[in-house]
Design an enzyme around this catalytic site. Structure first.
Site, short mmCIF file in Angstrom:
data_model
loop_
_atom_site.label_atom_id
_atom_site.label_comp_id
_atom_site.label_asym_id
_atom_site.label_seq_id
_atom_site.Cartn_x
_atom_site.Cartn_y
_atom_site.Cartn_z
N SER A 1 0.80 -1.22 0.00
CA SER A 1 0.00 0.00 0.00
C SER A 1 0.83 1.27 0.00
O SER A 1 0.32 2.35 -0.32
CB SER A 1 -0.94 0.02 1.22
N ASP B 1 -2.87 8.41 7.67
CA ASP B 1 -3.79 7.62 8.47
C ASP B 1 -2.96 6.87 9.52
O ASP B 1 -1.81 7.22 9.76
CB ASP B 1 -4.65 6.68 7.61
N HIS C 1 -0.19 4.76 7.18
CA HIS C 1 0.49 5.27 6.00
C HIS C 1 0.96 6.71 6.18
O HIS C 1 0.27 7.52 6.80
CB HIS C 1 -0.44 5.19 4.78
#
Length: 372
Positions: A40, A315, A318
């Site tokens: 991600s 977040d 991340h």
């Protein structure tokens, strides 16, 4: 006036990069193509249509990205997006799930949120595209490039000039080893054994990638996963980092550096490997490094913080675009520092053969233009 803020240092770094780019790039990308493998931290949309909860194709993700939400797990650009720009590419590298035609000649992004080096990593979230599966997808693209260029030999010559960026491994700890309720790995391996098992599997995938023509590799180490807000909160560390998770990351990174040495000493002289590592232990200039700008899972249409450039984390897992910017510039253009870029930075990795690369790329582009 002395440079005391992070923004000031970033501006100075950009000045240095811009001067190098003007001197070296001459209006075209420094490598003909860029292939991206990872999770991600690099995903740009491959998970959007997968049956998984690891998705970010909704606001407030992408709130600072030019086209809004795309499937990037941050508020703006990822670290590899910024590196792509520093390399002189006019456009971001498209995700495998949404690429076609001549786009593949510039490269493909195979990264998948939740994915790991191990096949099972992240599967409790739903479908993921593991590193091995990403390599399978790359073979499909290599075959298509060979068709476009006219032969596998021409494709290999072309692919040998490209850059291969591999940023994966965090989920093998956060969504595998340190998730014993879903995975048995912590009961099977010690931290040392597990890190070695990951490196062994990564090594096999890198050798397989080399067999497709890859020669210039950027291997990204793990950040301090024990310092992410998600791990801090779940372990009740009262604001301090979780040392067990950080120790595991350090162990992996040490072995990754040794792998770089091994490959550089044993493989063809034309193959070059570097490792780069996050600057997470240097957060000067960021006001908030222990909380997320978009907390509580960053649910759809949630209102994030206004001062996003002052947050390390977007977040709870991340990084923010501001943090990605700092790391991207350092990875590309930092002075050689074994603790961060080893044994050289990305600029040096691609710079040694730029003129020859561009000559081949211009010739290939002319041939394709005549046939399309």
């Amino acid at each position: 006036m002395p440079c005391e803020t992070m923004r000031c240092w970033v501006m100075l770094l950009f000045f240095l990069v811009a001067n190098y780019s003007h001197y070296c790039v001459l209006g075209v990308s420094q490598v003909p193509c860029l292939f991206i493998f990872g999770d991600s931290l690099s995903d740009s949309g491959n998970n959007n249509d997968l049956p998984t909860t690891a998705k970010s194709n909704y606001r407030p993700y992408g709130i600072d990205f030019p086209s809004g939400p795309t499937g990037r797990f941050t508020n703006g650009r990822t670290e590899i997006d910024i590196i792509t720009q520093l390399l002189g590419f006019e456009k971001f590298i498209p995700p495998f799930a949404n690429t076609s035609g001549s786009d593949i000649l510039k490269g493909v992004n195979y990264a998948s949120g939740g994915a790991g080096i191990r096949l099972e990593t992240g599967t409790h979230l739903g479908t993921t595209i593991s590193l091995g599966s990403q390599l399978t997808n790359h073979r499909v693209i290599v075959s298509q490039i060979a068709t476009r260029l006219g032969s596998h030999d021409l494709a290999r010559q072309y692919l040998e000039k490209c850059l291969y960026y591999v940023n994966i491994g965090s989920n093998d700890y956060m969504s595998n080893y340190f998730n014993p309720q879903f995975y048995p790995t912590k009961r099977i391996y010690s931290v040392e054994q597990y890190s070695q098992a990951l490196i062994n599997e990564l090594s096999l995938n890198l050798l397989a990638l080399q067999d497709t023509g890859a020669r210039k590799f950027v291997l990204v180490g793990l950040g301090l996963i024990g310092c992410t807000p998600a791990v801090r909160n779940s372990h009740g560390t009262n604001g301090s980092c979780a040392e067990e998770q950080n120790a595991a990351a350090f162990n992996f990174n040490k072995k990754l550096k040794a792998l770089v040495d091994h490959f550089n000493n044993r493989l063809s002289p034309n193959s070059k490997f570097i490792s780069i590592h996050t600057a997470l232990n240097n957060r000067d200039g960021f006001l908030v490094s222990d909380a997320a700008c978009c907390p509580l899972g960053c649910i759809p249409d949630q209102k994030p913080c206004d001062n996003r450039s002052e947050y390390v984390f977007w977040d709870e897992v991340h990084p923010s675009e501001a943090w990605n910017l700092l790391n991207a510039i350092s990875s590309y253009n930092s002075t050689v520092n074994p603790a961060f870029t080893y044994p050289m930075n990305i600029k040096n990795l691609v710079g040694c053969e730029i003129k020859r690369d561009l000559e081949f790329t211009d010739k290939t582009t002319s041939q394709l233009s005549a046939t399309e």
